[in-house]
Design an enzyme around this catalytic site. Structure first.
Site, PDB file in Angstrom:
ATOM      1  N   HIS A  65       0.815  -1.220   0.000  1.00  0.00           N
ATOM      2  CA  HIS A  65       0.000   0.000   0.000  1.00  0.00           C
ATOM      3  C   HIS A  65       0.850   1.273   0.000  1.00  0.00           C
ATOM      4  O   HIS A  65       0.722   2.115  -0.878  1.00  0.00           O
ATOM      5  CB  HIS A  65      -0.915   0.028   1.230  1.00  0.00           C
ATOM      6  CG  HIS A  65      -2.150  -0.799   1.110  1.00  0.00           C
ATOM      7  ND1 HIS A  65      -2.125  -2.162   0.949  1.00  0.00           N
ATOM      8  CD2 HIS A  65      -3.459  -0.461   1.130  1.00  0.00           C
ATOM      9  CE1 HIS A  65      -3.378  -2.620   0.870  1.00  0.00           C
ATOM     10  NE2 HIS A  65      -4.211  -1.595   0.984  1.00  0.00           N
ATOM     11  N   ASP A 119      -7.390  -6.453   5.798  1.00  0.00           N
ATOM     12  CA  ASP A 119      -7.758  -5.710   4.594  1.00  0.00           C
ATOM     13  C   ASP A 119      -9.099  -6.244   4.113  1.00  0.00           C
ATOM     14  O   ASP A 119      -9.303  -7.462   4.059  1.00  0.00           O
ATOM     15  CB  ASP A 119      -6.692  -5.888   3.502  1.00  0.00           C
ATOM     16  CG  ASP A 119      -6.946  -4.908   2.375  1.00  0.00           C
ATOM     17  OD1 ASP A 119      -6.285  -3.858   2.345  1.00  0.00           O
ATOM     18  OD2 ASP A 119      -7.825  -5.175   1.535  1.00  0.00           O
ATOM     19  N   SER A 535     -13.309  -0.021   3.914  1.00  0.00           N
ATOM     20  CA  SER A 535     -12.045  -0.586   4.393  1.00  0.00           C
ATOM     21  C   SER A 535     -12.131  -1.196   5.785  1.00  0.00           C
ATOM     22  O   SER A 535     -13.005  -0.874   6.584  1.00  0.00           O
ATOM     23  CB  SER A 535     -11.027   0.550   4.412  1.00  0.00           C
ATOM     24  OG  SER A 535     -10.056   0.353   5.395  1.00  0.00           O
TER      25      SER A 535
HETATM   26  C1  MIC Z   1      -8.785  -0.035   0.893  1.00  0.00           C
HETATM   27  O1  MIC Z   1      -8.944  -0.574  -0.200  1.00  0.00           O
HETATM   28  O2  MIC Z   1      -9.525   0.844   1.351  1.00  0.00           O
HETATM   29  C2  MIC Z   1      -7.629  -0.511   1.744  1.00  0.00           C
HETATM   30  C3  MIC Z   1      -6.644   0.575   1.815  1.00  0.00           C
HETATM   31  O3  MIC Z   1      -7.018  -1.626   1.155  1.00  0.00           O
HETATM   32  C4  MIC Z   1      -8.199  -0.866   3.106  1.00  0.00           C
HETATM   33  C5  MIC Z   1      -7.206  -1.112   4.146  1.00  0.00           C
HETATM   34  C6  MIC Z   1      -6.628   0.123   4.724  1.00  0.00           C
HETATM   35  O4  MIC Z   1      -7.312   1.102   4.935  1.00  0.00           O
HETATM   36  O5  MIC Z   1      -5.444   0.069   5.004  1.00  0.00           O
HETATM   37  C7  MIC Z   1      -9.164  -2.045   3.108  1.00  0.00           C
HETATM   38  O6  MIC Z   1      -9.804  -2.278   2.122  1.00  0.00           O
HETATM   39  O7  MIC Z   1      -9.338  -2.690   4.148  1.00  0.00           O
HETATM   40 FE1  SF4 Z   2      -4.969  -2.189  -2.376  1.00  0.00          FE
HETATM   41 FE2  SF4 Z   2      -7.297  -1.899  -1.114  1.00  0.00          FE
HETATM   42 FE3  SF4 Z   2      -6.973  -1.025  -3.603  1.00  0.00          FE
HETATM   43 FE4  SF4 Z   2      -7.037  -3.601  -3.147  1.00  0.00          FE
HETATM   44  S1  SF4 Z   2      -8.707  -2.167  -2.795  1.00  0.00           S
HETATM   45  S2  SF4 Z   2      -5.606  -2.545  -4.457  1.00  0.00           S
HETATM   46  S3  SF4 Z   2      -6.024  -3.752  -1.181  1.00  0.00           S
HETATM   47  S4  SF4 Z   2      -5.937  -0.275  -1.788  1.00  0.00           S
END
Ligand code: MIC
Ligand code: SF4
Length: 644
Positions: A65, A119, A535
């Site tokens: 990330h 995640d 998220s």
């Molecule tokens: C997202 O897609 O919003 C994330 C970033 O992958 C999040 C995790 C996060 O906030 O670190 C998720 O989907 O859980």
């Molecule tokens: Fe990364 Fe979350 Fe985006 Fe998937 S949805 S690519 S885990 S930031």
């Protein structure tokens, strides 16, 4: 009566409770994953538990990330996670190796096993028949320590697939169709199980696109059977020994049935600003576009890249469009190079990004002001791209690629015949970017590398007898964790620094919230329905905790966020009568007398609005375990209490 696949896997892992829908069950977790946004907190919590080595069959820490390193913070966090992994028995997927869900599917997922990940898109693993669930970091930390993971025993929705996708209609269109029918709230408390003749026409990467974006339904998870197609995929990954055939019994009973004829699907797009705001390409029309981004854990497989390269071959990206492509993993990227796909894309003018989340989480590639961006991602919440007025449409890679060339939203079926895209019989396997942990006997030799960015997490105190606090914020329906705790390149480096990151808490809704909440000392937040969707970030609970939020009162909660609030010791309560929501204003004083006793005695909670001199009824529906956590002031305090 036969069992659904979900019931089979859950009952094989059941360690507490009974398989009664709607009640809390505890399951054993076989595998865990973390990523670097949520990982630092999860590992600080794991350390606090004092367990020397992980007790799971496989735990993997990914760096995917926070890969923009425009300051020391992210690099420090990566080193911290790497050192923790090395010491405590966790595999470490180094930056550059790819997006956690894509790599986990390729290299670690096992049909029939349970996986939790910090995640929300962990359900990608459902593409090979795992029960894979997104959770808060604390829950993942507990599971790494061998602890039980708790969920509400889910209802099971059968999505029966018949027919076969038409040329240039993709797996993305399947999940967009499901979202159109069920909405972003439609999956709450449910597992979405895919069955029917149409299943065998879909490859594993296509299935994974569908289970991945099932997160947007609010579902606990989504799952496909493990069949010959799964075996073929695992063989190509050199992992056929982990395959087992798995499917629901023929006479399994489901709580709901959704029927989709794949042959009837057309190219779709989720319009701004919600993944369920789905329209057909025809309905939207030939809209002019500014940007196209291809990648993310939803659509970054080799299969997706093969289709994109085929469309881009010999063409040039439209002069008014910027095209960015982020392959999902090092494996995908190296195979793209080997198969000549990379050259085609570079020739066409695509901007090739590293194998990571990138623009999906606002790590670069923010569109121009009011820019229209087509993305193969899974979320288009307002502001998430980094451009406040950016207009994000979620589409298939097929649609994205053809539109990038034409400069307008284009139906990919205008491309005419589609060749058969076949996955290779053998993927290129090189796990050199997955660092192994040291043996247990050598763990003392590993030093944990902590940078100055890493601050301890906020402490929560046991539940008081009475909550008496003002309303610091009132928000509407479908508030996402991107509203509560925004992401993006500027804020994400603060994920291991709660005091600092809390300055941005709710900034999208109200820039003054942080200062007001701190000034009030303690407060209550009022929300609409589906509060906390999106998220899994526990920061959306930890920042409010740091700012003194004692309770959140809403019309309804999203699953992971509600668990995160309880883990943080913040009381999540629901209006008995939704009309009472309208009666409360920001600044009102809310009193909940004898809150402990009220919670102990049942689900009915009486609260008072002191400012308006009215009483109203709330519902606090908690399991005994959750009640004890709330009394203790969260999961960490509760675990400490239990250990002593
Ligand atoms: C997202 O897609 O919003 C994330 C970033 O992958 C999040 C995790 C996060 O906030 O670190 C998720 O989907 O859980
Ligand atoms: Fe990364 Fe979350 Fe985006 Fe998937 S949805 S690519 S885990 S930031």
């Amino acid at each position: 009566m036969g069992a659904t696949l979900t019931e089979k896997i859950l009952s094989a892992h059941l360690v507490e409770g009974e398989m009664i829908k709607g009640t809390e069950i505890g399951i054993k977790i076989d595998q865990t994953l973390t990523q670097d946004d949520t990982g630092t907190m999860a590992y600080l919590e794991f350390e606090a538990m004092g367990v020397p080595r992980v007790k799971t069959e496989r735990s993997v820490a990914y760096i995917d990330h926070n890969t923009l390193q425009n300051g020391f913070e992210n690099a420090d966090d990566h080193r911290f996670i790497g050192s923790i992994a090395k010491k405590h028995g966790i595999y470490f997927s180094r930056p550059g190796n790819g997006i956690c869900h894509q790599v986990h599917l390729e290299r670690f997922g096992v049909p029939g096993k349970t996986l939790i990940g910090s995640d929300s898109h962990t359900p990608t693993g459902g593409g090979i028949g795992m029960i894979a669930i997104g959770a808060g970091g604390m829950d993942v930390a507990v599971a790494m320590g061998g602890g039980t993971y708790y969920i509400t025993c889910p209802k099971v929705v059968k999505v029966e697939l018949t027919g076969k996708l038409s040329p240039w209609v993709g797996a993305k269109d399947v999940i967009l169709e499901v979202l159109k029918r069920l909405s972003v709230k439609g999956g709450v408390g449910k597992v979405i199980e895919y069955t029917g003749e149409g299943v065998k026409t879909l490859s594993v990467p296509e299935r994974a696109t569908i289970t991945n974006m099932g997160a947007e339904l609010g579902a606990t998870t989504s799952i496909f059977p493990s069949d010959e197609v799964t075996l073929e995929f695992l063989k190509a990954q050199g992992r056929e020994e982990v395959w087992t055939p798995l499917c629901a019994d023929d006479d399994a009973e489901y709580d709901e049935v959704v029927r989709i004829n794949l042959s009837e699907l057309v190219p779709l797009a989720a319009c701004p600003h919600s993944p369920d705001n789905v329209k057909s390409v025809d309905q939207i029309g030939p809209m002019k576009i500014d940007q196209v981004c291809i990648g993310s854990c939803t659509n970054s497989s080799l299969l997706d890249m093969m289709k994109v390269a085929h469309i881009l071959k010999g063409k040039t990206v439209h002069p008014d469009v910027s095209l960015a492509i982020a392959p999902g993993s090092k494996q995908v990227l190296t195979m793209m190079a080997e198969l000549g796909l990379l050259e085609i894309m570079i020739d066409a003018g695509a901007r090739i990004l590293e194998s990571a989340c990138g623009p999906c989480i606002g790590m670069g590639q923010s569109p121009n002001s009011a820019g229209i961006s087509l993305r193969t991602f899974n979320r288009n919440f307002e502001g998430r791209s980094g451009t406040k007025d950016g207009q994000i449409y979620l589409v298939s890679p097929e649609l994205a690629a053809v539109s990038a060339i034409r400069g307008v939203l284009t139906d990919p079926r205008t491309l005419g015949d589609m060749p058969e895209f076949k996955l290779p019989e053998k993927f290129k396997i090189n796990d050199n970017m997955i660092a192994l942990p040291v043996d247990e006997k050598d763990m003392d030799s590993v030093e944990i590398l902590r940078g100055p960015n890493i601050k301890p997490f906020p402490v929560s105190t046991p539940m008081p007898d009475k909550i008496e606090a003002g309303v610091s914020l009132k928000v509407g329906d479908n508030i996402t964790t991107d509203h509560i705790m925004p992401a993006g390149a500027k804020i994400l480096p603060l994920r291991s620094n709660i005091p600092k990151i809390s300055e941005y808490c709710f900034a999208v809704c109200d820039e003054k919230f942080h200062d007001r909440a701190l000034q009030m000392g303690k407060s209550v937040i009022i929300g609409g329905s589906n509060y906390g969707q999106g998220s899994s970030r526990e920061h959306a609970a930890l920042a409010p905790l740091y700012l003194g939020v004692k309770a959140v009162i809403t019309k309804s909660f999203a699953r992971i966020h509600m668990a995160n609030l309880i883990n943080a010791g913040i009381v999540p309560l629901v209006f008995k009568n939704e009309a009472d929501y309208d009666m409360i204003s920001e600044g009102d004083e809310i009193v909940i007398d004898n809150i402990k006793d009220q919670i102990k005695n049942g689900t009915k909670i009486i609260a008072k609005n002191k400012t308006k001199s009215v009483e109203f009824e709330l519902v606090g529906d908690f399991s005994d375990r959750q009640k004890n956590m709330l009394y203790a002031g969260g999961l960490l305090n509760y675990t400490k209490e239990q250990n002593s």
